[in-house]
Design a protein around this motif. Sequence first.
Motif, PDB file in Angstrom:
ATOM      1  N   PHE A  80      17.212  -4.779 -18.070  1.00 20.14           N
ATOM      2  CA  PHE A  80      17.581  -5.217 -16.735  1.00 20.14           C
ATOM      3  C   PHE A  80      17.072  -4.290 -15.636  1.00 20.14           C
ATOM      4  CE2 PHE A  80      20.931  -7.349 -19.257  1.00 20.14           C
ATOM      5  CZ  PHE A  80      20.613  -8.646 -18.915  1.00 20.14           C
ATOM      6  N   GLY A  81      16.866  -3.034 -15.945  1.00 19.86           N
ATOM      7  CA  GLY A  81      16.355  -2.096 -14.947  1.00 19.86           C
ATOM      8  C   GLY A  81      17.203  -2.098 -13.696  1.00 19.86           C
ATOM      9  N   GLY A  82      16.634  -2.619 -12.587  1.00 25.61           N
ATOM     10  CA  GLY A  82      17.353  -2.691 -11.316  1.00 25.61           C
ATOM     11  C   GLY A  82      18.526  -3.639 -11.380  1.00 25.61           C
ATOM     12  N   GLY A  83      18.431  -4.647 -12.250  1.00 28.44           N
ATOM     13  CA  GLY A  83      19.535  -5.597 -12.396  1.00 28.44           C
ATOM     14  C   GLY A  83      20.770  -4.947 -12.979  1.00 28.44           C
ATOM     15  N   PHE A  84      20.554  -3.855 -13.689  1.00 27.36           N
ATOM     16  CA  PHE A  84      21.693  -3.137 -14.263  1.00 27.36           C
ATOM     17  C   PHE A  84      22.557  -2.547 -13.152  1.00 27.36           C
ATOM     18  CE2 PHE A  84      23.622   0.606 -16.331  1.00 27.36           C
ATOM     19  CZ  PHE A  84      24.379  -0.094 -17.253  1.00 27.36           C
ATOM     20  N   LYS A  85      21.927  -2.157 -12.047  1.00 26.46           N
ATOM     21  CA  LYS A  85      22.695  -1.648 -10.911  1.00 26.46           C
ATOM     22  C   LYS A  85      23.595  -2.750 -10.362  1.00 26.46           C
ATOM     23  CE  LYS A  85      19.348   1.811  -9.614  1.00 26.46           C
ATOM     24  NZ  LYS A  85      18.359   2.253  -8.646  1.00 26.46           N
ATOM     25  N   PHE A  86      23.073  -3.977 -10.359  1.00 31.57           N
ATOM     26  CA  PHE A  86      23.879  -5.114  -9.923  1.00 31.57           C
ATOM     27  C   PHE A  86      25.079  -5.298 -10.843  1.00 31.57           C
ATOM     28  CE2 PHE A  86      24.876  -9.620 -10.605  1.00 31.57           C
ATOM     29  CZ  PHE A  86      25.420  -9.913  -9.364  1.00 31.57           C
ATOM     30  N   LEU A  87      24.845  -5.180 -12.160  1.00 29.95           N
ATOM     31  CA  LEU A  87      25.949  -5.330 -13.112  1.00 29.95           C
ATOM     32  C   LEU A  87      26.987  -4.225 -12.944  1.00 29.95           C
ATOM     33  CD1 LEU A  87      24.033  -6.369 -16.361  1.00 29.95           C
ATOM     34  CD2 LEU A  87      25.434  -7.812 -14.896  1.00 29.95           C
ATOM     35  N   ARG A  92      32.273  -2.498 -10.885  1.00 29.94           N
ATOM     36  CA  ARG A  92      33.109  -1.716  -9.970  1.00 29.94           C
ATOM     37  C   ARG A  92      33.944  -2.622  -9.088  1.00 29.94           C
ATOM     38  NH1 ARG A  92      28.554   2.227  -8.541  1.00 29.94           N
ATOM     39  NH2 ARG A  92      27.970   0.372  -7.437  1.00 29.94           N
ATOM     40  N   THR A  93      33.372  -3.759  -8.693  1.00 27.24           N
ATOM     41  CA  THR A  93      34.112  -4.693  -7.849  1.00 27.24           C
ATOM     42  C   THR A  93      35.261  -5.323  -8.628  1.00 27.24           C
ATOM     43  OG1 THR A  93      32.093  -5.175  -6.629  1.00 27.24           O
ATOM     44  CG2 THR A  93      33.894  -6.743  -6.398  1.00 27.24           C
ATOM     45  N   ILE A  94      34.987  -5.722  -9.861  1.00 27.68           N
ATOM     46  CA  ILE A  94      36.020  -6.361 -10.678  1.00 27.68           C
ATOM     47  C   ILE A  94      37.123  -5.374 -11.042  1.00 27.68           C
ATOM     48  CG2 ILE A  94      36.446  -7.413 -12.944  1.00 27.68           C
ATOM     49  CD1 ILE A  94      33.677  -8.714 -12.681  1.00 27.68           C
ATOM     50  N   SER A  95      36.729  -4.155 -11.362  1.00 30.73           N
ATOM     51  CA  SER A  95      37.729  -3.170 -11.795  1.00 30.73           C
ATOM     52  C   SER A  95      38.370  -2.417 -10.634  1.00 30.73           C
ATOM     53  CB  SER A  95      37.094  -2.173 -12.763  1.00 30.73           C
ATOM     54  OG  SER A  95      36.099  -1.440 -12.091  1.00 30.73           O
ATOM     55  N   CYS A  96      37.979  -2.746  -9.406  1.00 30.15           N
ATOM     56  CA  CYS A  96      38.537  -2.130  -8.197  1.00 30.15           C
ATOM     57  C   CYS A  96      38.340  -0.620  -8.169  1.00 30.15           C
ATOM     58  CB  CYS A  96      40.023  -2.452  -8.039  1.00 30.15           C
ATOM     59  SG  CYS A  96      40.358  -4.199  -7.847  1.00 30.15           S
ATOM     60  N   THR A 101      27.712   5.285  -2.497  1.00 29.33           N
ATOM     61  CA  THR A 101      26.318   5.041  -2.166  1.00 29.33           C
ATOM     62  C   THR A 101      25.420   5.790  -3.133  1.00 29.33           C
ATOM     63  OG1 THR A 101      26.262   6.897  -0.655  1.00 29.33           O
ATOM     64  CG2 THR A 101      26.891   4.749   0.268  1.00 29.33           C
ATOM     65  N   SER A 102      24.182   5.364  -3.200  1.00 35.83           N
ATOM     66  CA  SER A 102      23.268   5.987  -4.157  1.00 35.83           C
ATOM     67  C   SER A 102      22.951   7.420  -3.768  1.00 35.83           C
ATOM     68  CB  SER A 102      21.989   5.174  -4.268  1.00 35.83           C
ATOM     69  OG  SER A 102      21.340   5.142  -3.014  1.00 35.83           O
TER      70      SER A 102
END
Length: 193
Positions: A80-87, A92-96, A101-102
Amino acid sequence: FSSSKLLVYGVVLHLTIGIFMFSGDTIFSSKTFASEGAYETYTRKFEDESFFEKVTQNHVIVLTLLFCVLVSFLLVRSIFGGGFKFLSCLYRTISCSASSTSSLNRVKFNDLDVTYTKALQRCLIKGLPSYNVLLNPVYRDAFRIDMAFSATHKHVDSVTEFDMEGMEEEKEARAEQRAIELAQARAKAPVQI
């Protein structure tokens, strides 16, 4: 490219060798055999085990699970490369959990490419200039020694020969002398209205 990025592959190699070693049932055998034939009979039953049976033994299963998790993480990251950052952002959003920032992550995980001399100039490296424990302010205060003494002595053994009480009296005398000089300077100063 930094060498710290290679460490994860070293862990994978280490786990692989550990699983290989611990899955061999005869490696920790404590039985004694009367003849070579008895030993061959004993080892033959382990040679017929499948690979899955070997890596899921009680004492190997933890290493096998850790190996699987680490390899799957590396595969997901490489696919996934960059897509892994999305995951990870989605996780993080789901687990609150707190988002960051990077640039903060780069500082937090020491991923910045900074030379040693630039780090010293920018005060990124903090600490003592040497391994002389007596230069540490915490120890200097605990041992009640001054900077001149700690600069010339390098070992804690020197503190046992240091006259701490005399030093305290000398400091008090200097403080009293300074107070007297200040009082005299104030008395001589013209009063402004």
